[in-house]
Write a protein that holds these residues in place. Sequence first.
Motif, PDB file in Angstrom:
ATOM      1  N   ARG A   1      -2.579 -65.421  -4.930  1.00  0.00           N
ATOM      2  CA  ARG A   1      -1.584 -64.400  -4.258  1.00  0.00           C
ATOM      3  C   ARG A   1      -0.631 -65.133  -3.391  1.00  0.00           C
ATOM      4  NH1 ARG A   1      -4.983 -60.797  -0.704  1.00  0.00           N
ATOM      5  NH2 ARG A   1      -3.002 -59.248  -0.682  1.00  0.00           N
TER       6      ARG A   1
ATOM      7  N   THR B   1      -8.868 -62.305  -2.093  1.00  0.00           N
ATOM      8  CA  THR B   1      -8.764 -60.826  -2.694  1.00  0.00           C
ATOM      9  C   THR B   1      -8.762 -59.786  -1.383  1.00  0.00           C
ATOM     10  OG1 THR B   1     -10.813 -60.213  -3.275  1.00  0.00           O
ATOM     11  CG2 THR B   1      -9.610 -61.103  -5.113  1.00  0.00           C
TER      12      THR B   1
ATOM     13  N   ALA C   1       0.817 -58.861  -8.030  1.00  0.00           N
ATOM     14  CA  ALA C   1      -0.242 -59.974  -7.923  1.00  0.00           C
ATOM     15  C   ALA C   1      -0.371 -60.254  -6.566  1.00  0.00           C
ATOM     16  CB  ALA C   1       0.309 -61.337  -8.960  1.00  0.00           C
TER      17      ALA C   1
ATOM     18  N   TYR D   1      -5.538 -59.496 -10.284  1.00  0.00           N
ATOM     19  CA  TYR D   1      -4.327 -60.453  -9.572  1.00  0.00           C
ATOM     20  C   TYR D   1      -4.192 -61.468 -11.115  1.00  0.00           C
ATOM     21  CZ  TYR D   1      -6.112 -58.695  -5.319  1.00  0.00           C
ATOM     22  OH  TYR D   1      -6.414 -57.714  -4.505  1.00  0.00           O
TER      23      TYR D   1
END
Length: 264
Positions: free
Chosen positions: A4, A36, A94, A105
Amino acid sequence: MDLRQEALRLLQLGDPAAKADAVRALAARPGLSLETESGIVEPAGLPGRPARPRLVPPKDVASRSPFTLEGRAALLHAIAHIEFNAINLALDAAWRFSGMPEQFYRDWLRVASEEALHFSLLREHLQNLGFDYGDFDAHDGLWLMTQRTSHDVVARMALVPRTLEARGLDATPPLQAKFAKAGDGRTVEILGIILRDEVGHVAIGNHWYRWLCERDGLDPVSLYGDLVERYQAPRLKPPFNLEAREAAGFTSEEMAFLSRSKPS
């Protein structure tokens, strides 16, 4: 290296070639970590983009015929601009939305990598015609919807991949016919690659939209109409590429909704 965080870093790159190459390299990198749950603070100035093309209102982008060299280049440039924007759209998905499953993602990084390939193929062909990305005006319509849905992952999935990008499923075969008539077989070939991949991209949007609706107890068909109104999304107009849309996961109920909707 966190997926990310890297997606956000690449989103900030302004040079188109550097961005496309870096995205494809990141997607091919094994062992990317992925956090996440954490929210990431949005930096100013997204997305990174070059000084050219000049961005103008959509109505000010001249339509061109593919039957002159400059007209063909201008039309090719418009498609390349869409694909450059699509890199940014996928990178934004993403990094932006925390709390989604890991596959969300990884899916959008793969989409970004395929969009980067599309852009690179189009730009190379444009250069072979004696032009380059940035030589013609363009508009910012795709990114505007990304901004509107920045706080709402359900709306993002509904209105970017399965609305704006899905228009490409309908528009690509007629474009291929135009370029074929103009004798540009290479563009026809590139558009075939794009259409093949975009079916998968729209399918990813459909999958995550339905996953979110199921998670939240929402009806995907009725909610879609509400989101179109709330976010002022374009109403799509026929003819639809039914085969491609079916392959991308649109249901018969969803196609009936599109057919009933008044286009704008």
